[in-house]
Enzyme design. Structure first.
Site, mmCIF file in Angstrom:
data_model
loop_
_atom_site.group_PDB
_atom_site.id
_atom_site.type_symbol
_atom_site.label_atom_id
_atom_site.label_comp_id
_atom_site.label_asym_id
_atom_site.label_seq_id
_atom_site.Cartn_x
_atom_site.Cartn_y
_atom_site.Cartn_z
ATOM 1 N N ASP A 216 0.848 -1.197 0.000
ATOM 2 C CA ASP A 216 0.000 0.000 0.000
ATOM 3 C C ASP A 216 0.884 1.247 0.000
ATOM 4 O O ASP A 216 2.090 1.148 0.156
ATOM 5 C CB ASP A 216 -0.867 0.009 1.273
ATOM 6 C CG ASP A 216 0.006 -0.114 2.519
ATOM 7 O OD1 ASP A 216 0.259 -1.249 2.957
ATOM 8 O OD2 ASP A 216 0.500 0.914 3.013
ATOM 9 N N ASP A 218 0.449 3.636 2.300
ATOM 10 C CA ASP A 218 0.132 4.225 3.602
ATOM 11 C C ASP A 218 -1.012 5.239 3.407
ATOM 12 O O ASP A 218 -2.043 4.842 2.843
ATOM 13 C CB ASP A 218 1.396 4.831 4.237
ATOM 14 C CG ASP A 218 1.261 4.947 5.742
ATOM 15 O OD1 ASP A 218 0.664 4.049 6.357
ATOM 16 O OD2 ASP A 218 1.754 5.933 6.318
#
Ligand SMILES: CSC[C@H]1O[C@H](OP(=O)(O)O)[C@H](O)[C@@H]1O
Ligand SMILES: Nc1ncnc2[nH]cnc12
Length: 290
Positions: A216, A218
């Site tokens: 991801d 974040d």
């Protein structure tokens, strides 16, 4: 290999989020161990991968029941050492703190910044014995190079060599302000488990290298979704095959017997007068002797 079960594993693999087993092992046995630091995260699987005996331990336990702050890192490292492990590959899911760390990217970090909150037992020393090991380079450089070469041979030519892993306490993900702060500090990837695992491996004089899989961005990226646990799990399910492929190549080509400076990390590190160190210290057993 005939009677592989008698052979001690020299290589250890600590599996992170999404990597709870290695399905490519032969001649598998499961071992429950206790250590002076309590029980490890779960039972340790010993098996043979392309002729090499290895020990596998899922960091968060079977069924992912241990949060990052609860991972018994001392017991995990101790138990692996007791089994004969000298080299550890640590697999982890991480967020990317810059554009190039896109989900799906493989990274072999070379630095750590500790943003945990001091809640995790982080040393095998204390209780009358003081030691200060070097953490200037928290990962074994030779093993890092080996992992990168293995990733490339396994077809993952875009593996990133070197990154600073920001370790937060969790279990909550970072605030947007924190995420931007870490970026402004030049940190590259973010996770919750490299601390204190890497330091304990150093105190145990093990070679330790990490393979991080980006899941991801974040929460700093304006055009990408904010990280969720589900997003990490889904991306890991897609990436876990890559981790297994790299591990398979890395384990098959590693010579676990070679010497390394990691094996001498305690040389000159203990400051306590040896005449004052009691031979039997049940309250502070020290590092594993491996
Ligand atoms: C499941 S999201 C956060 C969780 O994932 C990472 O675990 P690991 O390093 O063991 O792969 C991260 O550090 C958090 O523990
Ligand atoms: N964004 C993130 N922050 C902390 N740990 C993570 N593990 C995977 N992604 C993460």
């Amino acid at each position: 290999m005939i009677n592989a079960r008698g052979v001690r594993p020299r290589i250890g693999v600590i599996g992170g989020s999404g990597l709870y087993d290695l399905d490519m092992l032969d001649d598998v046995e499961s071992i429950e161990l206790d250590t002076p630091y309590g029980s490890p995260s779960g039972s340790i699987t010993i098996g043979t991968l392309r002729g090499t005996r290895l020990a596998f331990l899922p960091r968060h336990g079977l069924g992912h029941r241990l949060s990052p702050s609860e991972v018994p890192a001392r017991a995990n490292i101790y138990a692996l050492c007791e089994l004969g492990v000298r080299r550890v590959f640590a697999i982890s899911a991480v967020g990317g703190l810059a554009e190039r760390y896109a989900p799906g990217t493989l990274v072999v970090p070379d630095q750590i910044v500790d943003r945990t909150k001091g809640l995790r037992p982080a040393t095998f020393f204390g209780g009358g014995v003081v030691a200060h090991v070097s953490m200037a380079d928290p990962f074994c450089q030779r093993q890092r190079e080996h992992l990168i070469a293995a990733a490339k041979s396994a077809g993952h030519t875009d593996v990133i060599d070197g990154a600073t892993y920001c370790c937060i306490e969790g279990p909550q993900f970072s605030t947007r302000a924190e995420s931007h702060l870490y970026r402004s500090w030049g940190l590259d990837i973010i996770g919750m488990t490299a601390v204190p695992e890497a330091a304990l491996a150093r105190e145990a004089q093990l070679c330790y290298a990490g393979l991080a899989l980006v899941t991801d961005y974040d929460c700093w990226h304006e055009n990408e979704e904010t990280v969720t646990a589900d997003m990490v799990a889904q991306t890991m399910r897609r990436n876990v095959r890559a981790a297994r492929e790299v591990l398979e190549e890395a384990v098959a080509t590693l010579d676990p017997s070679g010497d390394c400076e990691c094996r001498h990390a305690l040389t000159g590190a203990v400051l306590t007068d040896p005449t004052l160190i009691a031979p039997d210290r049940p309250d502070s057993p020290g590092p594993p002797s491996c």
